[in-house]
Scaffold this motif. Structure first.
Motif, PDB file in Angstrom:
ATOM      1  N   UNK A  56       0.796  -0.948   0.260  1.00  0.00           N
ATOM      2  CA  UNK A  56      -0.188   0.208  -0.123  1.00  0.00           C
ATOM      3  C   UNK A  56       1.153   1.355  -0.195  1.00  0.00           C
ATOM      4  N   UNK A  57       2.144   1.185   0.279  1.00  0.00           N
ATOM      5  CA  UNK A  57       2.986   2.207   0.493  1.00  0.00           C
ATOM      6  C   UNK A  57       3.045   2.274  -1.349  1.00  0.00           C
ATOM      7  N   UNK A  58       3.260   3.851  -1.348  1.00  0.00           N
ATOM      8  CA  UNK A  58       3.135   4.669  -3.069  1.00  0.00           C
ATOM      9  C   UNK A  58       4.895   5.292  -3.079  1.00  0.00           C
ATOM     10  N   UNK A  59       5.293   5.680  -1.907  1.00  0.00           N
ATOM     11  CA  UNK A  59       6.404   6.865  -1.458  1.00  0.00           C
ATOM     12  C   UNK A  59       6.619   7.602  -0.888  1.00  0.00           C
ATOM     13  N   UNK A  60       8.023   7.753  -0.285  1.00  0.00           N
ATOM     14  CA  UNK A  60       9.033   7.812   0.676  1.00  0.00           C
ATOM     15  C   UNK A  60       9.686   9.452  -0.503  1.00  0.00           C
TER      16      UNK A  60
END
Length: 331
Positions: free
Chosen positions: A290-294
């Motif tokens: 679910x993480x798209x970007x950091x």
């Protein structure tokens, strides 16, 4: 400090089109300079990122819109600041419902009732018809003492007490002026009571019936406030406007908002003001489903933080918890 163009582009590819349009429009308006350098062809300026992420929730509908503006005929005196003008704080509907916009967040401390009560006192509004909404990032909703958007330090009532009294008194004066014009009498011959302007012989006009005309009246710069002995709301037992919704589970909070394509960001902040990242290992965070970007982002007082963007709060929080960051506190 630089944003990685690849993670910026990854974030952009997952963002709603209207948010992208906001960022692009804001980017076009930014000044050139080192602080506004763009990170990559598909990136955006540091200042733009902060400006748009702060404002996008409002633009996308996370908070109620501000009260409607006054008609063109109701020019405010040059001496009035944005937070002193009724048009940003008071909306009166044809049915007499008075909606007061508050310039704070309500964390349970009761300002969603307290500030409207102060305004309604000077307005002589019918409390059963008073509602409240939160303001947005408009300059009208800054703390009048600090000149910035802030909630804290027990300053809501302390710093906005006179402000909201004067807003109510100005609105009341405009309603009285509208009634005086309609009846062809002097405003000094009129009084207000519980949502009505009362004229000679006891004739009445409700605030709802006068609202449109009142908002075209001149906005008074100086107003006379009530003697506290005349108070009928302030200091009296009064039900909270949000009590029913909050006690019944029907109150919507920011975390409850769901919009098409919406993403959630949480920020890992430095341990002290001004601290910057020395090293960052975000591989585990990026592996969270679910993480798209950091993204490395500026924080308060020249510091640096890490924003984890995901398709929901839990994924964003798990991603943040998985970050391995080392901070340089020497700055």
């Amino acid at each position: 400090m630089h944003f990685d163009p690849q993670v910026v582009e990854a974030a952009r590819s997952s963002m709603p089109k209207n948010l992208l349009a906001l960022m692009d429009r804001a980017q076009g308006a930014t000044d050139s300079g080192a602080d506004d350098a763009i990170d990559g062809a598909g990136g955006f300026a540091r200042r733009t990122f902060l400006k748009v992420t702060a404002a996008s929730g409002f633009a996308l509908g996370a908070f109620p819109l501000a009260a409607t503006a006054q008609g063109a005929a109701a020019a405010a005196p040059a001496g009035l600041k944005p937070f002193e003008q009724p048009s940003a704080f008071v909306r009166i509907d044809a049915d007499g419902i008075v909606t007061v916009t508050i310039n704070r967040l309500d964390f349970g401390q009761g300002v969603q009732t307290g500030l409207p009560m102060i305004l309604a006192e000077e307005l002589d509004a019918d409390w059963s018809k008073v509602r409240s909404v939160h303001g947005d990032a408009n300059p009208a909703y800054v703390d009048p003492a600090f000149g910035m958007h802030i909630t804290g330090g027990s300053g809501s009532i302390k710093n906005s007490y006179t402000q909201y009294r004067e807003l109510g008194a100005r609105t009341r004066a405009m309603l009285v002026g509208a009634a005086a014009a309609q009846w062809g009498v002097d405003a000094s011959a009129l009084r207000t009571s519980n949502g009505f302007v009362v004229g000679p012989g006891g004739k009445k006009l409700g605030y709802g019936a006068l609202a449109e005309a009142a908002m075209k009246q001149p906005v008074p710069e100086k107003v006379v406030l009530k003697d506290p002995k005349q108070f009928r709301l302030i200091g009296k037992p009064t039900g909270r406007l949000d009590a029913k919704a909050k006690s019944s589970g029907r109150q919507d909070y920011g975390i409850d908002v769901r919009l098409p394509g919406m993403l959630t960001a949480v920020v890992a902040r430095p341990p002290v003001f001004g601290a910057k990242l020395k090293t960052l290992d975000d591989s585990a965070a990026k592996a969270v489903k679910g993480v798209k970007a950091v993204l490395r982002v500026p924080t308060d007082r020249g510091g640096e933080g890490v924003a984890v963007v995901a398709d929901g709060y839990w994924a964003a929080k798990q991603g943040r918890d998985a970050l391995k960051a080392e901070w340089d506190n020497s700055g």
